[in-house]
Every structure is written in C-alpha cells, then in structure tokens.
Design an enzyme around this catalytic site. Structure first.
Site, short mmCIF file in Angstrom:
data_model
loop_
_atom_site.label_atom_id
_atom_site.label_comp_id
_atom_site.label_asym_id
_atom_site.label_seq_id
_atom_site.Cartn_x
_atom_site.Cartn_y
_atom_site.Cartn_z
N THR A 135 -2.36 -13.37 22.09
CA THR A 135 -1.47 -14.54 22.08
C THR A 135 -0.97 -14.78 20.66
O THR A 135 -1.75 -14.77 19.71
CB THR A 135 -2.23 -15.78 22.61
OG1 THR A 135 -2.73 -15.46 23.91
CG2 THR A 135 -1.32 -16.99 22.69
N HIS B 67 0.98 -15.06 2.87
CA HIS B 67 0.23 -15.84 1.86
C HIS B 67 0.56 -15.44 0.43
O HIS B 67 0.06 -16.03 -0.51
CB HIS B 67 -1.28 -15.79 2.14
CG HIS B 67 -1.98 -14.51 1.78
ND1 HIS B 67 -2.66 -14.37 0.60
CD2 HIS B 67 -2.11 -13.34 2.44
CE1 HIS B 67 -3.21 -13.16 0.56
NE2 HIS B 67 -2.88 -12.51 1.67
N ASN C 64 0.64 -4.43 -6.94
CA ASN C 64 -0.02 -5.73 -6.98
C ASN C 64 -0.81 -5.99 -8.26
O ASN C 64 -1.09 -7.12 -8.59
CB ASN C 64 -0.95 -5.90 -5.76
CG ASN C 64 -1.80 -4.69 -5.51
OD1 ASN C 64 -1.30 -3.58 -5.38
ND2 ASN C 64 -3.10 -4.88 -5.47
N GLN D 181 4.12 -7.56 -2.34
CA GLN D 181 4.31 -8.23 -3.62
C GLN D 181 5.78 -8.49 -3.94
O GLN D 181 6.11 -9.40 -4.69
CB GLN D 181 3.68 -7.41 -4.75
CG GLN D 181 2.17 -7.36 -4.71
CD GLN D 181 1.50 -8.67 -5.04
OE1 GLN D 181 2.06 -9.51 -5.75
NE2 GLN D 181 0.30 -8.88 -4.53
N SER E 248 3.47 -9.99 3.85
CA SER E 248 2.38 -10.92 4.10
C SER E 248 2.75 -12.33 3.63
O SER E 248 3.21 -12.52 2.50
CB SER E 248 1.13 -10.45 3.35
OG SER E 248 0.11 -11.41 3.48
N CYS F 150 -9.64 -7.48 -4.80
CA CYS F 150 -10.42 -6.80 -3.77
C CYS F 150 -11.52 -5.94 -4.39
O CYS F 150 -12.49 -5.61 -3.74
CB CYS F 150 -9.52 -5.91 -2.91
SG CYS F 150 -7.95 -6.65 -2.58
N GLY G 193 -0.47 -8.34 5.70
CA GLY G 193 0.02 -7.11 5.08
C GLY G 193 -0.83 -5.90 5.44
O GLY G 193 -0.31 -4.81 5.70
N SER G 194 -2.13 -6.07 5.47
CA SER G 194 -3.02 -4.95 5.75
C SER G 194 -2.74 -4.37 7.13
O SER G 194 -2.63 -3.15 7.30
CB SER G 194 -4.49 -5.38 5.67
OG SER G 194 -4.79 -5.86 4.38
C1 LIG Z 1 -2.10 -8.68 -0.60
C2 LIG Z 1 -1.58 -7.33 -0.39
C3 LIG Z 1 -1.79 -6.65 0.82
C4 LIG Z 1 -2.64 -7.22 1.93
O1 LIG Z 1 -2.04 -8.29 2.58
P1 LIG Z 1 -2.97 -9.22 3.51
O2 LIG Z 1 -2.02 -10.13 4.19
O3 LIG Z 1 -3.90 -9.94 2.59
O4 LIG Z 1 -3.67 -8.33 4.46
C5 LIG Z 1 -1.23 -5.41 0.98
N1 LIG Z 1 -0.50 -4.84 0.01
C6 LIG Z 1 -0.27 -5.45 -1.16
C7 LIG Z 1 0.57 -4.79 -2.18
C8 LIG Z 1 -0.82 -6.71 -1.41
O5 LIG Z 1 -0.60 -7.31 -2.58
#
Ligand SMILES: *Cc1c(COP(=O)(O)O)cnc(C)c1O
Length: 395
Positions: free
Chosen positions: A237, A201, A151, A179, A199, A324, A70-71
C-alpha cells in the site's frame, strides 16, 4: 550557536512538506486501491504528486515509481538492468569506485550472481571522463551506473556526456541523483538519463520516501512481491503521506533553486577559502565542479572522529567520511578512491551547508575548526612525528 552542517546526511523537514503530510494523514486516510470515494481521493492525490515530481525532472508521470528511498531505487535500477541484460546474454556492468554503498553492495551481489563489474578509477579531483566510460563499454555491457554528485566530496560528473555515450552504444544509463536533486538542474531527456534515483530526505522531505525514474519502455523488475501497486513494480500500500511530502518538498526546493544555490555556493567558497588557511590541510574533490553546499577537507595529523565530537561541543554538526561508515575504523572508500592515503583520509571533515546558512555561521565554523584542529594536533603523536621530521608531511 547551533549550526547544522550535515545536509548531505539528511535535512530538516520543511514546514510546507510537514503541513502537506499532516493534512493527508488527517483527512485522506483511504487506500488508493479502494474503489469508494475516500480511496479514490487518495489515488488522485497520489497521482497529482507523481505529476508534480515528473514535471521537475522533465519526465512523464508514468515514468516515476515511488520507493522507500534512494537505496531502494538504486537496487531496483541495477536489478532491472541486470535482469534485462541476462536475458540478452549481457552480463557486464560499469560503475565507479566511489559510488554510494547502495550501488556498490548491490553490484557485489550481482558479481556473486555471475555478473562482471568494472569499477572505473576516479581521478584525484573526484571526476571521471566520458572517454573513460566509453573505453570500458563492451559488447556485453548491459548497464552504466554513475552517480550524479558524490555524497562525500560533492564532485559532479559529466552526466549528459556520459549519457550520450551510453545512448550511442545502446547501453542503459542509470544515475544515483540523490545528492544532486534540488541542488542542480536536472532534465532526464535533455541529459540522456535512462534511470535515476532520488530520495526525499535529502531535500527537506520525509525519510523513507524516494522515487525511481525509468524511461518509458525500460522493463523494470519488482523487488517486492505482492499487490499490483505502482503498476506491479512496487508492491505494498502506497505511502501516500510520504509521497505527498516528497512532492511538496521537491517543488519547494526547486522553486527559485538557482538563486538559493548561488547563495549556498558563495558560502561554500567562503568556507573553503577560510579552511585553506589551516596549515597542512587540503580540499577533497574539484574546487568548482562540486555541489553548491559541499566542503570536504583533510587535516593532517588528526582523527576526524575527535574533530567531530569537539565540533559538536561547539554546536557544529558535521561529518567525517560518510555517515554510513562512521562507527567503523575503515577510512572512507571515497577518499581512498581519490588517492588519499589512510592516515590522511582519517583526518577528514565534511561540511554540507543548507540554504539558510549565513556568513556569520560560516565564519564561526572557520574559527572553530581552526581552533579544534590546532588543539588536537597539540597532543597527537602523529603530529609530533611530523613536526620533528621523523615522518614527512603529505599535505
Ligand atoms: C543518501 C543517499 C542514498 C540513500 O538514500 P536513502 O533514501 O537514505 O536510502 C543513496 N545515494 C546517495 C548518493 C545518497 O546520498
């Protein structure tokens, strides 16, 4: 009892996603750029994953770029819109004060590079209105970036309406949907979304994998120089196994999503009702316009960190503010943005429920949070001052 109630921080990987990844790692180790068969097999698997992801959000496969999460997707969306804006002499960006740090810190950098950023104030209920976005749009606005769902407090913004306004004014609209994905119905075309970050995870996929959706025709900028992977927009890759895990997890999470989320929302409401019984407590964020699994409370007179540790002793994994920022003493920027004062913001607790949460578990959480809050207040000097009338209760 062991209850994982921190699904907004990350989720447990699904068996389906793990199996999909293992099979790729064991059998499809080829480089998707190689021309012989095992390379081409990997290419096919990668493109199938892209199709599967695109279908879920109503996009075309070529509008999906896989990233490291996500970042990265947030960074790339903002950088791309900025580069495009700069070429047209448009260097103004609109966002909100309670975005994820992947957005806020990128915007800070953009400011250092000569961009002007307007951060909209968030109302006490954790929402902004489309009218406020419209009022902030200027001739030189190149991007509006507003998160789909927060989040920390889970509030859901009026995304389709904001998108429509951006469209009307010819401004690019990006949303951090990390989210929201797999929790709310998302269709990028129907909801007027130009760019969207995601993202894996956060929906039972692997860490280190995500994607950026960018509407056809939006010229993206690459963040990483190198090979021509992802049509030159993301060198390196491809993480084929991770991408396959993402696609499998997304498919699984969105199959029957409505039913699953109805259950989670019912458990959320039960939890909210229970925690409300604790004196001098308050729910953070709108009561109904919030993610199905998100519960976030402030309890006056205590420290969120102590609450977390004691809950951990009782088998409950939760979070205070955002994962974080724990480790720093600053209270959450999100809680400050909705107008919580420092002292109150320090006593916050976020519980983010997963699909498998049960009524018994919710009741166990309610009972234990109640006990731990009372216990902590028992020797809190802040609480003593409140009780003796030396200071006044806020909640
Ligand atoms: C977790 C999160 C991110 C970051 O995602 P990553 O895959 O951990 O880099 C960005 N934005 C929101 C709203 C999140 O909850």
């Amino acid at each position: 009892m062991r209850i994982y109630a921190d699904n907004a921080a990350t989720t447990k990987m699904s068996r389906t996603a793990i199996d999909a990844m293992v099979s790729v790692m064991e059998e499809e180790f080829g480089n998707p750029s190689s021309l012989y068969e095992i390379g081409q097999n990997a290419r096919e698997i990668l493109e199938k994953a892209r199709e599967d992801v695109a279908v879920v959000i109503g996009a075309e496969p070529r509008e999906i770029i896989f990233t490291s999460g996500g970042s990265e997707a947030d960074n790339q969306a903002i950088r791309s819109a900025g580069a495009l804006g700069k070429r047209k002499g448009k260097k103004h960006i609109i966002s909100t004060a309670f975005e994820h740090h992947a957005i806020l810190h990128t915007l800070k950098r953009m400011e250092e590079e000569g961009f002007e950023v307007t951060l909209l104030d968030v109302h006490e209920n954790g929402l902004i209105t489309p009218e406020e976005v419209e009022a902030a749009i200027r001739e030189d606005t190149c991007l509006v970036t507003i998160m789909y769902a927060n989040n920390e407090i889970g509030t859901i913004q009026p995304i389709p309406e904001i998108g429509a306004i951006c469209k009307k004014h010819g401004v690019l609209f990006h949303t951090d949907a990390v989210q929201a994905m797999a929790h709310l119905p998302i269709n990028v075309k129907e909801q007027n979304i130009d760019m969207l970050s995601c993202s894996a995870h956060k929906f039972h996929g692997p860490k280190g994998t995500g994607f950026l959706y960018a509407r056809k025709g939006i010229p993206l900028r690459n963040l990483i120089e190198g090979g021509a992977q992802e049509r030159g927009l993301r060198a390196g890759t491809e993480n084929v196994a991770g991408i396959v895990g993402l696609a499998a997890a997304l498919k699984e999470a969105t199959d029957g999503m409505e039913e699953k989320m109805a259950h989670v929302a019912a458990m959320r409401d039960r939890l909210i009702a229970g925690l409300k019984q604790i004196p001098h407590s308050a729910l953070n964020g709108d009561e109904t316009r919030r993610l199905p699994g998100n519960v976030n409370f402030c309890f006056e007179g205590i420290e969120g960190e102590s609450l977390l540790l004691l809950l951990d002793d009782r088998g409950i994994c939760a979070s205070s503010g955002s994962a974080c920022t724990s480790g720093s003493l600053d209270p959450s920027h999100v809680l400050l943005a909705i107008g919580r004062v420092h002292d109150v913001a320090h006593g916050s607790l976020r519980l983010s429920l997963g699909e498998d949460i049960t009524e018994e578990e919710v009741d166990y959480i309610i009972k234990n949070v109640g006990e731990v809050v009372e216990y902590l207040r028992g020797f809190s000097p802040v609480w003593r001052d409140l009780m003796s009338g030396k200071t006044e209760f806020i909640l």
